[in-house]
Design a protein around this motif. Structure first.
Motif, PDB file in Angstrom:
ATOM      1  N   VAL A 289       0.889  -1.256   0.048  1.00 14.52           N
ATOM      2  CA  VAL A 289       0.189   0.054   0.019  1.00 14.52           C
ATOM      3  C   VAL A 289       0.778   1.246   0.119  1.00 14.52           C
ATOM      4  O   VAL A 289       1.607   1.256   1.011  1.00 14.52           O
ATOM      5  N   ARG A 290       0.620   1.942  -1.018  1.00 11.04           N
ATOM      6  CA  ARG A 290       1.287   3.268  -1.083  1.00 11.04           C
ATOM      7  C   ARG A 290       0.711   4.562  -0.267  1.00 11.04           C
ATOM      8  O   ARG A 290      -0.305   4.901  -0.452  1.00 11.04           O
ATOM      9  N   ALA A 291       1.462   4.705   1.024  1.00  5.93           N
ATOM     10  CA  ALA A 291       0.889   5.883   1.743  1.00  5.93           C
ATOM     11  C   ALA A 291       1.775   7.116   1.668  1.00  5.93           C
ATOM     12  O   ALA A 291       3.078   7.042   1.675  1.00  5.93           O
ATOM     13  N   LEU A 292       1.001   8.288   1.628  1.00  5.45           N
ATOM     14  CA  LEU A 292       1.439   9.521   1.546  1.00  5.45           C
ATOM     15  C   LEU A 292       1.286  10.057   3.087  1.00  5.45           C
ATOM     16  O   LEU A 292       0.022  10.018   3.388  1.00  5.45           O
ATOM     17  N   VAL A 293       2.170  10.465   3.834  1.00  2.78           N
ATOM     18  CA  VAL A 293       2.177  11.140   5.198  1.00  2.78           C
ATOM     19  C   VAL A 293       2.399  12.667   5.271  1.00  2.78           C
ATOM     20  O   VAL A 293       3.547  12.875   4.534  1.00  2.78           O
ATOM     21  N   VAL A 294       1.665  13.342   5.601  1.00  4.18           N
ATOM     22  CA  VAL A 294       1.800  14.726   5.344  1.00  4.18           C
ATOM     23  C   VAL A 294       1.834  15.430   6.727  1.00  4.18           C
ATOM     24  O   VAL A 294       0.928  15.460   7.729  1.00  4.18           O
ATOM     25  N   ASP A 295       2.781  15.839   7.152  1.00  4.61           N
ATOM     26  CA  ASP A 295       3.180  16.872   8.340  1.00  4.61           C
ATOM     27  C   ASP A 295       4.378  17.595   8.621  1.00  4.61           C
ATOM     28  O   ASP A 295       5.341  17.020   7.953  1.00  4.61           O
ATOM     29  N   ASP A 296       4.179  18.742   9.103  1.00  2.63           N
ATOM     30  CA  ASP A 296       5.424  19.578   9.337  1.00  2.63           C
ATOM     31  C   ASP A 296       6.451  19.121  10.291  1.00  2.63           C
ATOM     32  O   ASP A 296       7.430  20.053  10.307  1.00  2.63           O
ATOM     33  N   GLU A 297       6.000  18.325  10.990  1.00  3.83           N
ATOM     34  CA  GLU A 297       6.982  17.920  12.262  1.00  3.83           C
ATOM     35  C   GLU A 297       7.812  16.787  11.911  1.00  3.83           C
ATOM     36  O   GLU A 297       7.332  15.578  11.667  1.00  3.83           O
TER      37      GLU A 297
ATOM     38  N   THR B 296       4.619   1.125   1.830  1.00  5.54           N
ATOM     39  CA  THR B 296       5.464   1.949   1.131  1.00  5.54           C
ATOM     40  C   THR B 296       5.336   3.602   1.476  1.00  5.54           C
ATOM     41  O   THR B 296       3.963   3.992   1.125  1.00  5.54           O
ATOM     42  N   VAL B 297       5.984   4.069   2.190  1.00  7.53           N
ATOM     43  CA  VAL B 297       5.685   5.373   2.837  1.00  7.53           C
ATOM     44  C   VAL B 297       6.524   6.750   2.129  1.00  7.53           C
ATOM     45  O   VAL B 297       7.783   6.456   1.880  1.00  7.53           O
ATOM     46  N   THR B 298       5.710   7.697   1.851  1.00  5.19           N
ATOM     47  CA  THR B 298       6.185   8.734   1.004  1.00  5.19           C
ATOM     48  C   THR B 298       5.926   9.934   2.087  1.00  5.19           C
ATOM     49  O   THR B 298       4.786   9.986   2.603  1.00  5.19           O
ATOM     50  N   ALA B 299       6.727  11.019   2.404  1.00  6.29           N
ATOM     51  CA  ALA B 299       6.612  11.798   3.401  1.00  6.29           C
ATOM     52  C   ALA B 299       6.335  13.383   2.569  1.00  6.29           C
ATOM     53  O   ALA B 299       7.156  13.483   1.656  1.00  6.29           O
ATOM     54  N   ALA B 300       5.558  14.025   2.896  1.00  3.17           N
ATOM     55  CA  ALA B 300       5.505  15.563   2.714  1.00  3.17           C
ATOM     56  C   ALA B 300       5.403  16.421   3.800  1.00  3.17           C
ATOM     57  O   ALA B 300       4.617  16.310   4.867  1.00  3.17           O
ATOM     58  N   SER B 301       6.120  17.447   3.610  1.00  3.11           N
ATOM     59  CA  SER B 301       6.174  18.408   5.028  1.00  3.11           C
ATOM     60  C   SER B 301       5.195  19.646   4.867  1.00  3.11           C
ATOM     61  O   SER B 301       5.224  20.613   5.874  1.00  3.11           O
TER      62      SER B 301
END
Length: 847
Positions: free
Chosen positions: A557-565, A582-587
């Motif tokens: 599962v392709r997960a996008l995690v959006v967090d500024d911390e 599978t994790v992708t991060a966005a700030s």
């Protein structure tokens, strides 16, 4: 008086006092009229005035101010009649003085002036009567007249001064109250903001410590890590309490009603409480088996109510135990869930009970030192119970204990019993439980009640003994299937019992420090001893020595995690990697929008409070972009905003789910199971190879490739299968694609051949039905779309896929309501699930 003061208690009370005074004065005057042989015709008007006044009051006719003026007019009419007789001229001053004092309560200066003028007119008329009647006007009469006029003038002036001062005080009080409210609001906002900031590092502490615990092998380090995690959880709980109390105090509490499984809620609470229970304090949980399996209420508040009550009992109990009795009463709307928590603790005096709901109150310094805490637990319980429409009663005696009784109305979603055993006639239970070992008599009584309620409620047979001699006799004469034994009792007879563990299920009820010999076949049931673990054991395979728990995975599962911390990103990445995601991060929100525009994701976890663009706006922009691409992504709010209104707000804004920080794995898994396609969620035992492999590019093809034909099962062969044979051959494969084989067979009247035919027709017809659904969707022909999706709902339910059936039902309702946005948002996801399901069936049956 200004209209803004009309809600003042004094003003409200003045209505009734004035009307009562007027009525009494009028009745006395009527009597005096007959005694003095005065005119009779005004009496009719006076009696009518009494009737009119009470009619206006009782029916709340006219405005408050208008009614006061009506009462005043009636009173002055009666006063004038009284003062218009020679015998009453000099008596009117006392009457009017009392009237003016009473009318001061209204706060209406112009009304006082009106009364003053009426007095002058009445006195002048009466004085004229004196002259007309031939009364000699001497110096005494003149001085008396001037004195009476001066008295009324003085009383009127004093009354107006009082009113002015009173209004001034009210104005200052109103300003002070507004200032206090503003300060309280600022304080609550400050607490909410601070809690958000504190929850972020606490989330990191709990999450990263949990990861370290999973990886650490050194026992000494594990002890320290567990202590750190437990401390973090306590801080998180206290932050949650502050937020809850703040909402209650501001009267901004909202309820999020949903169906919940009662047994799951209680099991979760027991798991949370276990670390806080001391081994020398017994926790006895007694559940009425007639409680419905699925209820409808605000489950989050119910959890907190139960947890606070039980934790309070444990906190303030030095010796003995805490008894939790949960039962229900049937009502027309469902049931009243009755919770009774009794402890043998330090108790409270009547004064302490009266103050227990005060903010930050703890009974005394000794209690505070023993229990600690913030002193807001019971106010939170009271606020939640009131919010859910229930009530709470406390009975307590110092040095004896406390009993808290709570009643909360609940709707019933599933009336079946919350616990039952499958084959009670085949069960024969034994119990070697010597309750006399407990020094406190109430603990012995609690355990006896709990065991009797389990046995009677489940309708099972149990033979109980309380000494080793009788245990030998029992095992010699009765063929038991299960034997429950206390920790001390087992230590006394373990050499004797071990051989019997091969013939029956022997369970030791023990604390968390208890350990069995390495080669023992005996099982452990960790305290607290209560019904649901017992039922689970009775319904399990007695030949299974160990029950392996399955773990949830979302592999690929392709997960996008959006967090500024960054800390939150680190924690989330580690947690989601455990699920094989599978994790992708966005700030930031803008970065998330760009990623979702250019790349495909299966799920997005979005923080709320971020600089520049908050999570709600980012979510809406992403949904707009993906709607144009006809590619829906589930959006989950992952935020430290844990107030009760948060979940409702995020769902109303358009999020598909809500998970608060620190992340609860139970809640996370519940949300992911709900929003992700069933094909992307698997459950595996430890060490088991994954059965479903999902690629990040071609999920449909990989999904199909994982299945192999189950064998050469012809229609005639399947028709001759019994249900057990059919389930043995097909159930695992069907379950893996989201089909409840038992439910499907039930809809096919347990005819295996018919069920196979229905499944194959469902799969073969899918291509044509999908073309029609897509065509109706493109043409926005929602009338025919509703008909087609209704058929999908019915056929999906018939084969045993409730999830797809419910999704189709939602689309049907949206089409019925003309909700094109919902259809655009969800159509592709539901159709993809439909395709996967149909292709899975084809592969299983080699169509």
């Amino acid at each position: 008086m200004n209209k803004k003061y009309e809600n003042n208690e004094m003003f409200q009370a003045s209505h009734l006092i004035i009307l009562l005074t007027y009525s009494i004065f009028s009745v006395i005057l009527i009597g005096e009229s007959f005694l003095m042989d005065w005119e009779k015709w005004p009496i009719i008007a006076i009696a009518g005035g009494i009737i009119l006044g009470w009619t206006l009051h009782l029916k709340h006719m006219l405005s408050n101010r208008a009614r006061i003026w009506v009462y005043s007019g009636l009173t002055m009419y009666t006063f004038f009649f009284y003062g218009s007789h020679v015998t009453s001229v000099f008596d009117t001053v006392a009457v009017m003085s009392v009237v003016i004092i009473l009318y001061t309560m209204t706060g209406m200066k112009n009304l006082i002036t009106f009364l003053q003028i009426i007095y002058y007119i009445t006195f002048a008329y009466g004085f004229g009567l004196l002259i007309y009647s031939g009364t000699e006007i001497d110096g005494l009469i003149i001085t008396r007249s001037l004195l009476h006029i001066a008295v009324i003038t003085t009383v009127s002036c004093i009354s107006r001064i009082i009113i002015v001062k009173w209004i001034s005080v009210l104005n200052h009080s109103k300003k002070d109250i507004e200032t206090l409210k503003e300060n309280t609001e600022r304080l609550n906002d400050f607490l909410a903001n601070v809690s958000h900031e504190i929850r972020t590092p606490v989330n990191a502490v709990i999450g990263l410590t949990g990861i370290c615990i999973d990886e650490e092998k050194d026992e000494k380090k594990l002890v320290n890590l567990n202590a750190v995690r437990d401390a973090g959880r306590r801080v998180a709980d206290q932050i949650g309490d502050i937020l809850d109390y703040s909402e209650i105090d501001r009267k901004k509490l909202t309820n999020n009603f949903e169906d919940y499984i009662f047994s799951s809620v209680l099991n979760d609470i027991v798991a949370e409480i276990k670390p806080y229970r001391r081994d020398d304090i017994e926790l006895i949980i007694d559940v009425d088996p007639s409680i419905p399996a699925v209820l409808h209420s605000d489950v989050s508040k119910l959890r907190k109510i139960l947890k606070h009550l039980i934790m309070n009992g444990l906190k303030y109990t030095k010796e003995g135990g805490v008894y939790v009795r949960i039962s229900m009463e049937k009502e027309t709307y469902g049931v009243n869930l009755l919770i009774e928590v009794t402890d043998t603790g330090i108790g409270m005096s009547e004064e302490e009970v009266d103050r227990i709901f005060d903010r930050f109150y703890q009974a005394d310094s000794g209690r505070a030192r023993q229990g600690g805490g913030l002193g807001i637990g019971m106010p939170i319980v009271y606020g939640f119970v009131s919010s859910l429409g229930g009530f709470l009663i406390i009975n307590s005696k110092p040095e004896v204990g406390t009993t808290v009784r709570v009643s909360i109305p609940q709707k019933v979603a599933d009336p079946e019993s919350c616990m039952s055993v499958y084959n009670r006639d085949a069960l024969c239970l034994g119990a070697y439980l010597h309750f006399e070992k407990f020094e406190h008599p109430m603990v012995r009584e609690y355990y006896n009640d709990m065991v009797m309620n389990i046995v009677n409620g489940l309708g099972v047979q149990m033979h109980r003994v309380d000494n080793f001699k009788n245990l030998k006799k029992l095992l010699d004469n009765v063929m038991l299937t299960h034997l429950f034994i206390g920790e001390e009792e087992y230590n006394e007879a373990k050499d004797f019992l071990e051989p019997f563990a091969h013939k029956m299920v022997i369970v030791v009820i023990a604390g968390n420090e208890f350990r069995l010999p390495h080669d023992s076949k005996v099982r452990i049931m960790e305290k607290p001893f209560y019904c649901f673990p017992v039922v689970t054991l009775l319904n399990s395979d007695p030949n299974a020595t160990d029950v392996e728990e399955t773990s949830m995975f979302c592999r690929g599962v392709r997960a996008l995690v959006v967090d500024d911390e960054p800390m939150n990103i680190t924690v989330a990445r580690n947690i989601f990697n455990r699920y094989g995601m599978t994790v992708t991060a966005a700030s930031s929100g803008m970065e998330a929008i760009d990623l979702c525009r250019d790349r495909d994701f299966d799920i997005v976890f979005m923080d709320h409070m971020m600089p520049g663009m908050d999570g709600v706006e980012a979510m809406k922009r992403i949904n707009t972009i993906r709607a144009k691409q006809r590619n829906y992504i589930p959006m989950i709010a992952l935020t430290a905003n844990a107030v009760s209104t948060a979940k409702e707000m995020f769902l109303a804004e358009g999020f598909d789910g809500f998970v608060s920080k620190p992340i609860s794995l139970v809640e996370l898994e519940r949300v992911m199971k709900r929003v992700l396609p069933s094909s992307l969620v698997t459950f595996e035992r430890p060490g088991e190879e994954e059965k479903v492999s999902v690629s990040t590019k071609k999920p449909d093809e990989d999904f199909i490739e994982t299945f192999e034909p189950v064998g050469d099962f012809s229609d005639n062969y399947i028709e001759k299968m019994d249900i057990d044979e059919f389930k043995s051959a097909f159930e695992e494969k069907l379950t893996s694609i989201g089909i409840d084989c038992v439910q499907g067979l039930e809809y096919s009247m347990d005819d295996c051949g018919l069920y196979k035919t229905v499944l194959c027709e469902y799969a073969n017809d899918s291509e044509e039905k999908l073309k029609n659904l897509d065509r109706f969707f493109r043409e926005k022909d929602f009338k025919n779309y509703k008909i087609a999706v209704h058929a999908l709902k019915s056929t999906s339910k018939m084969i045993g896929n409730g999830i797809l059936s419910d999704d189709a039902k939602s689309l049907e309702n949206a089409a019925k309501d003309g909700d094109s946005y919902y259809i655009i948002k969800n159509h592709k996801r539901v159709m993809d699930d439909y395709v996967r399901l149909a292709e899975g069936i084809k592969k299983i049956f080699d169509i």
